[in-house]
Design a protein around this motif. Sequence first.
Motif, short mmCIF file in Angstrom:
data_model
loop_
_atom_site.label_atom_id
_atom_site.label_comp_id
_atom_site.label_asym_id
_atom_site.label_seq_id
_atom_site.Cartn_x
_atom_site.Cartn_y
_atom_site.Cartn_z
N GLY A 32 0.85 -1.19 0.00
CA GLY A 32 0.00 0.00 0.00
C GLY A 32 0.89 1.24 0.00
N SER A 33 1.58 1.43 1.13
CA SER A 33 2.49 2.57 1.27
C SER A 33 3.72 2.09 2.03
N THR A 34 4.91 2.41 1.53
CA THR A 34 6.12 2.01 2.27
C THR A 34 6.18 2.70 3.62
N ASN A 35 5.59 3.91 3.72
CA ASN A 35 5.58 4.57 5.03
C ASN A 35 4.78 3.74 6.04
N ASP A 36 3.65 3.21 5.59
CA ASP A 36 2.82 2.42 6.52
C ASP A 36 3.53 1.12 6.90
N THR A 56 6.31 -0.86 -6.55
CA THR A 56 5.13 -0.01 -6.77
C THR A 56 4.40 0.12 -5.44
N GLN A 57 3.56 1.12 -5.37
CA GLN A 57 2.68 1.27 -4.20
C GLN A 57 1.25 1.40 -4.72
N SER A 58 0.33 0.74 -4.02
CA SER A 58 -1.07 0.81 -4.45
C SER A 58 -1.82 1.93 -3.74
N ALA A 59 -1.26 2.45 -2.64
CA ALA A 59 -1.92 3.53 -1.90
C ALA A 59 -0.86 4.48 -1.35
N GLY A 60 0.05 4.91 -2.25
CA GLY A 60 1.11 5.84 -1.83
C GLY A 60 0.49 7.14 -1.34
N ARG A 61 1.14 7.71 -0.33
CA ARG A 61 0.60 8.93 0.27
C ARG A 61 1.58 10.08 0.12
N GLY A 62 1.04 11.27 -0.17
CA GLY A 62 1.85 12.48 -0.22
C GLY A 62 1.51 13.38 0.95
N ARG A 63 2.07 14.58 0.93
CA ARG A 63 1.77 15.54 1.99
C ARG A 63 0.31 15.94 1.93
N GLN A 64 -0.17 16.45 3.05
CA GLN A 64 -1.53 17.01 3.14
C GLN A 64 -2.60 15.99 2.78
N VAL A 75 11.27 5.24 -7.71
CA VAL A 75 11.98 4.73 -6.54
C VAL A 75 11.16 5.16 -5.33
N TRP A 76 10.53 4.20 -4.70
CA TRP A 76 9.60 4.48 -3.58
C TRP A 76 10.14 3.77 -2.35
N PHE A 77 10.50 4.51 -1.33
CA PHE A 77 11.06 3.85 -0.15
C PHE A 77 10.84 4.68 1.11
N SER A 78 10.99 4.00 2.24
CA SER A 78 10.87 4.64 3.56
C SER A 78 11.89 4.00 4.48
N PHE A 79 12.39 4.79 5.44
CA PHE A 79 13.30 4.20 6.42
C PHE A 79 12.97 4.70 7.82
N ASN A 117 9.39 20.78 0.50
CA ASN A 117 9.92 19.41 0.44
C ASN A 117 9.90 18.78 -0.95
N ASP A 118 9.87 19.62 -1.98
CA ASP A 118 9.87 19.04 -3.32
C ASP A 118 11.28 19.03 -3.88
N VAL A 119 11.54 18.02 -4.70
CA VAL A 119 12.79 18.01 -5.47
C VAL A 119 12.40 18.31 -6.92
N GLY A 129 10.48 14.59 -7.30
CA GLY A 129 10.46 13.81 -6.06
C GLY A 129 9.84 14.58 -4.92
N GLY A 130 9.47 13.82 -3.89
CA GLY A 130 8.89 14.45 -2.71
C GLY A 130 9.16 13.61 -1.47
N LEU A 131 8.99 14.23 -0.32
CA LEU A 131 9.30 13.57 0.95
C LEU A 131 8.13 13.67 1.90
N LEU A 132 7.93 12.63 2.67
CA LEU A 132 6.86 12.60 3.67
C LEU A 132 7.45 12.04 4.96
N LEU A 133 7.67 12.95 5.92
CA LEU A 133 8.21 12.52 7.22
C LEU A 133 7.06 12.38 8.21
C1 BTN Z 1 4.84 14.80 -1.42
O1 BTN Z 1 5.54 15.44 -2.19
O2 BTN Z 1 3.64 15.06 -1.26
C2 BTN Z 1 5.46 13.66 -0.64
C3 BTN Z 1 5.47 12.39 -1.44
C4 BTN Z 1 6.09 11.23 -0.69
C5 BTN Z 1 5.94 9.93 -1.44
C6 BTN Z 1 6.73 8.81 -0.83
S1 BTN Z 1 6.82 7.41 -1.88
C7 BTN Z 1 7.47 6.45 -0.58
C8 BTN Z 1 6.73 6.85 0.68
N1 BTN Z 1 5.50 6.09 0.81
C9 BTN Z 1 4.42 6.86 0.73
O3 BTN Z 1 3.25 6.46 0.80
N2 BTN Z 1 4.78 8.12 0.54
C10 BTN Z 1 6.22 8.28 0.51
#
Ligand code: BTN
Length: 263
Positions: A32-36, A56-64, A75-79, A117-119, A129-133
């Motif tokens: 779903g989401s690597t963050n989850d 791939t992610q089926s429910a990737g999440r961005g900011r807001q 490249v989708w990853f979380s640490f 937080n955008d690249v 690219g984008g980041l979600l902390l």
């Molecule tokens: C943004 O710009 O809104 C942040 C996007 C962050 C996407 C990454 S992809 C890997 C990780 N897993 C998620 O569900 N979101 C972040």
Amino acid sequence: MRGPAAYTADAVQGALTSRWLGRPLVWLDVVGSTNDEARRLADEGAPEGTLVVSRTQSAGRGRQGRAWQSPLGGVWFSFILRPSQPPTPLLSLACAAAVCAAIEAVAHRPARIKWPNDVVLPPELRKAGGLLLEGRLSGSEQGGSIIVGIGIDAFVDVFELSPEVRDIATSVSDEDIRADLLVATVGELERRYDELRRGDLAAVRAEITDRCVTLGRQVVVEWESGRVEGTAGGLDPDGGLVVRTGTGKTQTVWSCTSCTLLP
Ligand code: BTN
């Protein structure tokens, strides 16, 4: 000349030069989401540095609360980080700087940070690219942990993205550089996080300022309860954007729903 490495767990594992980040490496075809997934592992006690990658992610999440489209090719990853004290607010910008450095090293093209937080890639400053902390500094049996999620449109056909995203997005490369880009990004992230942990903030701050394409531009920054328009004059020590308005006042913004660069 060797072509790009295959985007497999073995290739990435074998090429990593990092000491703690990416160890262990959790490799998935789809999630779903690597963050989850990283959050789930962190709550089960996975160590700092655990890296979750999914093709791939089926429910990737961005900011807001926005959806993040994650087709094959990205490249989708979380640490997992387990800081002993609340990390500097510069962490997110430092991670964005690491992504920029990796893109430059692997794809040989300049990359910039668009606050917060955008690249983005010059000259058009399309988003690559984008980041979600997501943080939990206490309240868990395992102690505090932060999940850093990063998405890079490394080798994505932007026509696979929805029209609203396609209009502002770009792919870093038209070659499959995913493995090299992931390995380089992990190395750059580890170096900057180690610097922050040591308290060496000056070099990280200087790099962020240098890479931030927002500075000097006319901007409109909006958040839930307000908006400011003016010149992005600089970053405050915590990475907040200092905006000088037409009336000569300055306002510092630390988070926003949107930050638009005016022509
Ligand atoms: C943004 O710009 O809104 C942040 C996007 C962050 C996407 C990454 S992809 C890997 C990780 N897993 C998620 O569900 N979101 C972040």
